[in-house]
Design a protein around this motif. Structure first.
Motif, PDB file in Angstrom:
ATOM      1  N   SER A 162       0.828  -1.216   0.000  1.00 44.48           N
ATOM      2  CA  SER A 162       0.000   0.000   0.000  1.00 44.48           C
ATOM      3  C   SER A 162       0.862   1.266   0.000  1.00 44.48           C
ATOM      4  CB  SER A 162      -0.961   0.016   1.200  1.00 44.48           C
ATOM      5  OG  SER A 162      -0.251   0.363   2.385  1.00 44.48           O
ATOM      6  N   LEU A 163       2.123   1.140   0.386  1.00 43.16           N
ATOM      7  CA  LEU A 163       3.030   2.297   0.349  1.00 43.16           C
ATOM      8  C   LEU A 163       3.420   2.650  -1.088  1.00 43.16           C
ATOM      9  CD1 LEU A 163       5.512   1.223   3.190  1.00 43.16           C
ATOM     10  CD2 LEU A 163       3.757   2.997   3.363  1.00 43.16           C
ATOM     11  N   GLN A 164       3.244   1.694  -1.999  1.00 44.80           N
ATOM     12  CA  GLN A 164       3.661   1.871  -3.399  1.00 44.80           C
ATOM     13  C   GLN A 164       5.126   2.292  -3.529  1.00 44.80           C
ATOM     14  OE1 GLN A 164       1.908   1.335  -6.494  1.00 44.80           O
ATOM     15  NE2 GLN A 164       0.805   0.066  -5.034  1.00 44.80           N
ATOM     16  N   PRO A 165       6.029   1.514  -2.884  1.00 42.50           N
ATOM     17  CA  PRO A 165       7.454   1.802  -3.074  1.00 42.50           C
ATOM     18  C   PRO A 165       7.909   1.224  -4.421  1.00 42.50           C
ATOM     19  CG  PRO A 165       7.219  -0.162  -1.748  1.00 42.50           C
ATOM     20  CD  PRO A 165       5.821   0.290  -2.100  1.00 42.50           C
ATOM     21  N   THR A 166       9.158   1.497  -4.804  1.00 44.91           N
ATOM     22  CA  THR A 166       9.696   0.906  -6.027  1.00 44.91           C
ATOM     23  C   THR A 166       9.934  -0.585  -5.826  1.00 44.91           C
ATOM     24  OG1 THR A 166      10.879   2.988  -6.273  1.00 44.91           O
ATOM     25  CG2 THR A 166      11.494   1.212  -7.785  1.00 44.91           C
ATOM     26  N   ALA A 167      10.386  -0.947  -4.611  1.00 40.56           N
ATOM     27  CA  ALA A 167      10.703  -2.349  -4.329  1.00 40.56           C
ATOM     28  C   ALA A 167      10.475  -2.658  -2.858  1.00 40.56           C
ATOM     29  CB  ALA A 167      12.156  -2.640  -4.687  1.00 40.56           C
ATOM     30  N   LEU A 168      10.273  -3.946  -2.566  1.00 42.69           N
ATOM     31  CA  LEU A 168      10.156  -4.400  -1.184  1.00 42.69           C
ATOM     32  C   LEU A 168      11.239  -5.436  -0.915  1.00 42.69           C
ATOM     33  CD1 LEU A 168       6.271  -4.779  -0.866  1.00 42.69           C
ATOM     34  CD2 LEU A 168       7.733  -3.139   0.363  1.00 42.69           C
ATOM     35  N   GLY A 169      11.912  -5.289   0.221  1.00 43.27           N
ATOM     36  CA  GLY A 169      12.928  -6.263   0.626  1.00 43.27           C
ATOM     37  C   GLY A 169      12.305  -7.249   1.594  1.00 43.27           C
ATOM     38  N   PHE A 170      12.545  -8.539   1.348  1.00 48.42           N
ATOM     39  CA  PHE A 170      11.916  -9.568   2.180  1.00 48.42           C
ATOM     40  C   PHE A 170      12.946 -10.418   2.896  1.00 48.42           C
ATOM     41  CE2 PHE A 170       8.494  -8.732  -0.876  1.00 48.42           C
ATOM     42  CZ  PHE A 170       7.466  -8.481   0.031  1.00 48.42           C
ATOM     43  N   ASP A 171      12.552 -10.857   4.103  1.00 52.45           N
ATOM     44  CA  ASP A 171      13.427 -11.805   4.786  1.00 52.45           C
ATOM     45  C   ASP A 171      12.954 -13.230   4.501  1.00 52.45           C
ATOM     46  OD1 ASP A 171      11.277 -11.975   6.375  1.00 52.45           O
ATOM     47  OD2 ASP A 171      12.172 -11.046   8.135  1.00 52.45           O
ATOM     48  N   ARG A 172      13.190 -14.138   5.455  1.00 50.28           N
ATOM     49  CA  ARG A 172      13.201 -15.551   5.108  1.00 50.28           C
ATOM     50  C   ARG A 172      11.889 -16.310   5.216  1.00 50.28           C
ATOM     51  NH1 ARG A 172      15.808 -18.112   2.228  1.00 50.28           N
ATOM     52  NH2 ARG A 172      15.761 -19.986   3.493  1.00 50.28           N
ATOM     53  N   GLU A 173      10.822 -15.690   5.735  1.00 45.20           N
ATOM     54  CA  GLU A 173       9.673 -16.534   6.101  1.00 45.20           C
ATOM     55  C   GLU A 173       8.909 -17.117   4.922  1.00 45.20           C
ATOM     56  OE1 GLU A 173       8.556 -13.119   7.342  1.00 45.20           O
ATOM     57  OE2 GLU A 173       9.766 -13.083   9.142  1.00 45.20           O
ATOM     58  N   LYS A 174       9.046 -16.495   3.760  1.00 44.12           N
ATOM     59  CA  LYS A 174       8.306 -17.005   2.597  1.00 44.12           C
ATOM     60  C   LYS A 174       9.239 -17.091   1.409  1.00 44.12           C
ATOM     61  CE  LYS A 174       3.572 -15.420   3.341  1.00 44.12           C
ATOM     62  NZ  LYS A 174       2.547 -14.487   2.867  1.00 44.12           N
ATOM     63  N   GLU A 175       8.904 -17.957   0.469  1.00 42.99           N
ATOM     64  CA  GLU A 175       9.739 -18.082  -0.730  1.00 42.99           C
ATOM     65  C   GLU A 175       9.457 -16.926  -1.682  1.00 42.99           C
ATOM     66  OE1 GLU A 175       9.686 -21.940  -2.561  1.00 42.99           O
ATOM     67  OE2 GLU A 175       9.633 -22.907  -0.587  1.00 42.99           O
ATOM     68  N   MET A 176      10.516 -16.463  -2.328  1.00 44.15           N
ATOM     69  CA  MET A 176      10.397 -15.320  -3.240  1.00 44.15           C
ATOM     70  C   MET A 176       9.358 -15.580  -4.334  1.00 44.15           C
ATOM     71  SD  MET A 176      12.147 -13.003  -2.015  1.00 44.15           S
ATOM     72  CE  MET A 176      12.743 -11.624  -2.945  1.00 44.15           C
ATOM     73  N   VAL A 177       9.332 -16.802  -4.829  1.00 40.92           N
ATOM     74  CA  VAL A 177       8.432 -17.100  -5.944  1.00 40.92           C
ATOM     75  C   VAL A 177       6.962 -16.917  -5.516  1.00 40.92           C
ATOM     76  CG1 VAL A 177       8.526 -19.596  -5.542  1.00 40.92           C
ATOM     77  CG2 VAL A 177       8.040 -18.726  -7.847  1.00 40.92           C
ATOM     78  N   HIS A 178       6.657 -17.191  -4.237  1.00 45.26           N
ATOM     79  CA  HIS A 178       5.286 -16.949  -3.729  1.00 45.26           C
ATOM     80  C   HIS A 178       5.064 -15.457  -3.497  1.00 45.26           C
ATOM     81  CE1 HIS A 178       4.670 -21.150  -3.575  1.00 45.26           C
ATOM     82  NE2 HIS A 178       5.616 -21.357  -2.667  1.00 45.26           N
TER      83      HIS A 178
END
Ligand code: CP3
Length: 314
Positions: free
Chosen positions: A224-240
């Motif tokens: 909802s922030l509409q950033p250019t990108a989101l950085g994710f940690d380990r809890e979910k797989e990137m493909v999901h």
């Protein structure tokens, strides 16, 4: 500047994902430890020539696709008269002034802009500037009140605008602790301040990456922030995560920093799995789920960058 990293941020098609790592300039590198033996952390951060030299170390040694400025999210507290104390053994501490202080950002943190300008003379890859999320910074300042969150937000916007004017090519906001809040607290104590910052920076056109630990719990709020990108940690797989995040927002992550430490066969297996799962999917930036740990073998980092770079999408 046109580069793989900036293209991936725009979700354009690229031949392979770009790779950089949070904390890529730091204690796992012997060259950093050597400098650190002669200078305090604050001295390294506050001396533009040294900060620029450290920023470049992982670029020159391993060939990452982006550099992140060597600094710290906590320097912002100096605007409010806090002193960074990092005497060895005590961890990082912010020492408050005896009375409230509020100094101009430009003067107080000019050493950051100077380091950016020095780097931009001949850095071969894009430079990422950064700040902490207001919640995370307030937590370290021990000032978790709405008034202080507003003050920190206002100073952060000026700080990021200064970095943009000095020449950074992208910005990452590290709200490391916000992702650990309960959902209603996250919406009250973290999200509105992040939104104010993202909205204030949008007119500059600078690409903005938002990273929290525990970010996978708040995907829709972060979107909802509409950033250019989101950085994710380990809890979910990137493909999901790629399916949960709209295709115009890039995603960055999320190899485990523990796996990066080895053994090499396990690292190879995990890296290949991540690269294969994300192959041909636009808007993916290879990174860790959190920062490089100090006891990470340099050889593993070298192998990782080479492996990502060897991949070419047909
Ligand atoms: O990523 C990079 O290579 C760029 C530089 C950078 C540092 N800190 C250098 C640093 C960045 C982007 C940060 C961000 C930061 N700093 C965060 C958010 C990311 C995260 O890790 O969650 C936070 C919470 C901080 C605050 C901070 N700085 C702490 C709690 C500590 C002490 C514990 C630790 O991890 O070392 C620091 C010190 C620090 N910041 C070091 C470095 C290289 C270690 C300095 C040393 O020991 O020489």
């Amino acid at each position: 500047m046109s580069s793989l990293f900036l293209k991936a941020l725009r979700c354009e098609e690229v031949l392979r994902p770009p790779v950089w790592l949070m904390r890529q300039a730091g204690r796992y590198m012997p060259e950093y430890r050597k400098l650190r033996a002669h200078h305090s952390f604050r001295e390294l951060v506050g001396t533009p020539a040294l900060a620029a030299e450290i920023t470049r170390l992982p670029i020159d040694h391993f060939g990452f696709d982006a550099a992140i400025l060597f600094s710290d999210i906590l320097v912002l507290a100096e605007v409010f008269g806090y002193r960074i104390d990092f005497s060895d053994g005590k961890g990082i501490q912010l020492v408050p002034p005896s009375q409230e202080e509020n100094h101009p950002v430009e003067g107080t943190l000019s050493y950051v802009a100077d380091a950016v300008r020095l780097l931009k003379k001949d850095l071969p890859v894009p430079l990422i500037g950064f700040c902490g999320g207001p919640y995370t910074v307030a937590k370290y300042m021990k000032t978790l009140t709405p008034i202080w969150l507003d003050r920190i937000t206002t100073a952060t916007i000026a700080y990021l605008q200064m970095q943009v004017a000095a020449g950074v090519d992208a910005i990452q906001i590290f709200d490391s602790w916000a992702g650990l809040l309960e959902p209603s607290d996250f919406r009250e104590w973290a999200l509105p301040y992040l939104k104010t910052i993202v909205d204030a920076l949008r007119p500059t056109g600078i690409p903005l990456i938002v990273f929290c630990r525990g970010s996978c719990r708040y995907v829709q709020e972060l979107v909802s922030l509409q950033p250019t990108a989101l950085g994710f940690d380990r809890e979910k797989e990137m493909v999901h995560l790629r399916k949960e995040v709209p295709s115009n927002i890039a995603i960055q992550g999320n190899l485990s920093p523990t796996i990066l430490k080895g053994p090499l066969p396990l690292l190879q297996k995990e890296v290949d799995a991540l690269l294969t799962a994300m192959q041909g999917i636009p808007g993916f930036i290879f990174n860790l789920g959190h920062g490089v740990e100090p006891d990470t073998p340099v050889e593993n980092v070298r192998w990782l960058v080479k492996q990502v770079k060897s991949l070419t999408i047909k």
